[in-house]
Structures are given as C-alpha cells and as structure tokens.
Design a protein around this motif. Structure first.
Motif, mmCIF file in Angstrom:
data_model
loop_
_atom_site.group_PDB
_atom_site.id
_atom_site.type_symbol
_atom_site.label_atom_id
_atom_site.label_comp_id
_atom_site.label_asym_id
_atom_site.label_seq_id
_atom_site.Cartn_x
_atom_site.Cartn_y
_atom_site.Cartn_z
ATOM 1 N N ALA A 43 4.572 0.889 1.662
ATOM 2 C CA ALA A 43 4.707 -0.364 2.404
ATOM 3 C C ALA A 43 5.108 -1.441 1.414
ATOM 4 C CB ALA A 43 3.396 -0.722 3.089
ATOM 5 N N PHE A 46 8.853 -0.052 10.615
ATOM 6 C CA PHE A 46 8.903 1.234 9.917
ATOM 7 C C PHE A 46 10.299 1.830 9.984
ATOM 8 C CE2 PHE A 46 4.667 0.312 11.230
ATOM 9 C CZ PHE A 46 3.872 0.724 10.169
ATOM 10 N N GLU A 58 7.661 1.219 5.092
ATOM 11 C CA GLU A 58 7.184 0.147 5.969
ATOM 12 C C GLU A 58 7.564 -1.162 5.283
ATOM 13 O OE1 GLU A 58 2.923 0.242 6.533
ATOM 14 O OE2 GLU A 58 2.843 -1.813 7.285
ATOM 15 N N VAL A 64 0.682 5.384 1.272
ATOM 16 C CA VAL A 64 -0.111 6.258 2.130
ATOM 17 C C VAL A 64 0.117 7.723 1.791
ATOM 18 C CG1 VAL A 64 -0.588 6.887 4.527
ATOM 19 C CG2 VAL A 64 0.057 4.536 3.956
ATOM 20 N N HIS A 91 4.301 7.168 3.187
ATOM 21 C CA HIS A 91 5.128 5.959 3.167
ATOM 22 C C HIS A 91 4.666 4.963 2.124
ATOM 23 C CE1 HIS A 91 2.214 4.259 6.248
ATOM 24 N NE2 HIS A 91 2.534 3.103 5.700
ATOM 25 N N HIS A 96 0.845 -1.200 0.000
ATOM 26 C CA HIS A 96 0.000 0.000 0.000
ATOM 27 C C HIS A 96 0.874 1.242 0.000
ATOM 28 C CE1 HIS A 96 0.579 -0.949 4.350
ATOM 29 N NE2 HIS A 96 0.557 0.346 4.548
#
Ligand code: FE2
Length: 386
Positions: A272, A341, A354, A189, A270, A187
């Motif tokens: 991931a 993280f 992440e 963000v 971020h 994902h």
C-alpha cells in the motif's frame, strides 16, 4: 485535523503499548523483487508508476551473476533483480513464484543486534551479518526468513554516505517520467496458508516484538461467495505495519487461495503506497496505463455521506470525482481514508498495489472490504479461479 495531517510521514506512526522494540526498526529501507527481466520491469515502474532511476549494478559494474535496478519515489525504494545465468538460485524463486517480492528490508541502527535478537527468539537465518564497504563507508546487512520464502533484511547504514549500497552506481537515464506523488509505504500485506495466520501473528510478536493491533475474522470479511481472515501487526513505533491474511472456508474460492495457488506458497500480496492527493495520483496512474479493479455500484457512492457522517464536513474531495476514478472511501472515529486497488501487476494473479490517502483514519478500509472483494470476485470469475 491539521495536526493529524502533519504527522502522516509514516502513516500510522504512534507508540504501540505492548510492543517490545528490541530491534528497533527505523522504517522500511527497500523492497526487492526477483523478476524475469529487470530491465523491462524497471521501465514499467518508471512509466506507469512514476518511479525515478536511482542506482544500478550489473555486468558494467562487475556484477557477473545478477543485475539490479533501484527505483525511487520520495521515500519508496524498489530493487528489481534478475539472474544472469541458469545457475543462480534466484532462478528457482522465479520458476516457482513468478515475479514477486523476495526481500522486505528494514532500516535499523544495528543490523548484527537485530539479527542476534531475532535469531535468539527463533528466527530462521537467511544471511548472517555481512559488512560491505566502498569509498563511502560501510553497510551491515543480515537477513531472516519470514512467511514462505520471503525475507526480512536488516540494513544498517549509519556509517555509509553512498547512494544505496556498495556495488551500486548511480543510474542516470535520459528517460525520466514525472512522479505520480507516491510518498512512502503505508503497509505491506502477506498471504499465508490455511490455518497459519496465528502462527505468523505469534512469530511477529515473539521474534520481532510486534503487536497485533487490529483483527478481522471471516464474519467481517466475506461476500456471498468467499471469505478471509486478517490480523494487522505493527512494530513499536508504528512505522512498520504487516497485515497477515489467511483464506477461510466459503462457498467459492477465496482470493487468498487463488494467490497461494498461483504464487505456489505464502508471499507478499500487496504493497500500500501513500499519497497526499489520491485524485491526482490515480488520474495519472490511469493515464499511464495502470489497471484498477472495476468500480463498486452506484449505491456505494450514494451511501458515502451517511457512512462518513461528521467527517463529510472536512472532506475536500468531490464524490463524483471519486466515483469517476473508482476510488473507495472509509471512515473511523478519527477521520476518513481514500483507497483504490490495482489489478495484479504480473500475469499470475498474485501481487497488486493499493494507493491510499489517510485523512486521519488509522484503519485499513474495513468498510470497503465487501465492495472490494465483490470486485475481486468478478475478476476471479473471468480468470476461472473463483
Ligand atoms: Fe491494504
């Protein structure tokens, strides 16, 4: 459980009812960063994160105004771009935001259709459809703005057999550090401004046909000092997930507000990245100099068996090993997940990474929010930005 593990190629892949896949999105194509010195950033991502040299364009290939390095690790492609003169508009982005994500490129079957569908639903144009071709065929790309100055580029590559995009050549290097086992983007963000989260949730619903499938309010995401709100958006097939954060009022400054101050506006907070062996991946990243947030207290690890309940039976990882590497654990009804993280990867406290391993769980580590944010706050306090 085995069935879950076989289907993690795109993490949360499942069909979300209510999503309208009028684009539709096949996956993430690439993520492009505008950076001050792409040559040196590329070296960092190879050395520290285990990316491989993949493609290049620059003066040697006839690109007179910008240079781009493409790095690859399994399904993940990063593009690092630097302007070659003071007139390039890319400079303005770097002056304002520092190094950061400019383009989240999405792989589609029909870029013109994706552009027309989103523009007709209110998207702001970044680039009208353009056909680029070389001896390997043609690529169609078109772009729209999302939050801040960030862009979604639709990339159609069904009539292209080349390495990356026309204009790029294969990047061969004598320096080829090994992969650390990163597989795909789970994902990405975005941080948006005060009161803007619902505006962007609505934008992803109406313009992109996404659904909001998870929400966390400031009562769930807070510590003694700071708070934020988050809503997770997904496209119809679950391959693309964009959580959106906004700061919330609290006694001290939210990490989202710190980001907005230093990025000077909304942007990507971020990425991931998924692995199927987080212990090995994180051990490698640490050995190569990647800095992670400091570990939560002993009590956090003492509580893991209780928090995981019946999932402890399927948990293969040794808790002491997780603690040694500061890896966090969370669980939901369907399984558990492991995550960690990094600290910000540039001097401005903006973008970080992440690392995530999903063992059936489809959440985002809500059970870790408190421990995570207390850890971030200790870092903010050192920077004088709490
Ligand atoms: Fe995340």
């Amino acid at each position: 459980m085995a069935k879950e593990l076989e289907s993690v190629e795109y993490g949360l892949e499942k069909i979300f009812e209510g999503a309208q896949d009028f684009l539709p999105l096949l996956g993430t194509d690439y993520v492009e960063f505008y950076v001050g010195n792409a040559k040196q950033s590329a070296h960092y991502y190879k050395t520290a994160f285990g990316y491989q040299s993949y493609a290049y364009k620059g003066l040697e290939t006839g690109s007179r105004d910008q240079v781009s390095y493409v790095l690859k690790q399994d399904k993940i492609k990063l593009v690092l771009t630097t302007p070659l003169n003071s007139q390039s508009p890319i400079n303005d982005h770097i002056v304002k935001h520092g190094d950061g994500v400019k383009v989240i490129a999405l792989w589609v079957d029909d870029a013109k259709k994706a552009y027309d569908e989103t523009i007709s639903r209110g998207a702001k144009s970044y680039m009208a459809p353009e056909v680029e071709s070389d001896e390997y065929g043609e690529i169609v790309r078109a772009g729209i703005y999302t939050y801040g100055e960030t862009v979604h580029m639709f990339v159609e590559r069904k009539n292209y057999t080349g390495l990356f995009l026309p204009g790029f050549v294969e990047w061969k290097s004598d320096y080829n550090p090994e992969s650390v086992g990163l597989k795909y983007i789970d994902h990405m963000v975005g941080n948006v401004g005060w009161g803007e989260m619902d505006t962007w949730v609505k934008w992803y619903e109406e313009v992109m046909g996404f659904v909001n499938f998870l929400s966390f309010d400031d009562k769930q995401i807070h510590t003694e000092y700071s708070a934020l709100m988050s809503k997770v958006m997904s496209n119809g097939n679950g391959r693309i997930k964009f959580p959106i954060n906004e700061p919330a009022e609290a006694a001290k400054k939210s990490q989202i507000e710190e980001y907005l101050d230093f990025y000077e506006g909304p942007g990507v907070q971020h990425l991931a990245l998924a692995t199927d062996d987080i212990v090995a991946t994180v051990a490698q990243l640490k050995a190569r100099g990647v800095e992670f947030l400091p570990p939560p207290p002993q009590s956090y690890y003492d509580m893991i068996p209780e928090r995981l309940g019946s999932h402890m039976d399927i948990m293969k990882e040794d808790i002491a090993k997780l603690q040694e590497l500061s890896i966090l654990v969370d669980a939901d009804e369907e399984g558990y997940l492991l995550q960690i993280f990094t600290k910000p990867v540039e001097d401005r406290p903006t973008l970080f990474y992440e690392i995530i391993q999903r063992m059936g769980a489809k959440g985002f580590g809500a059970g870790n929010f408190k421990a995570l944010f207390e850890s971030i706050e200790r870092e903010q306090a050192k920077r004088g930005t709490l």
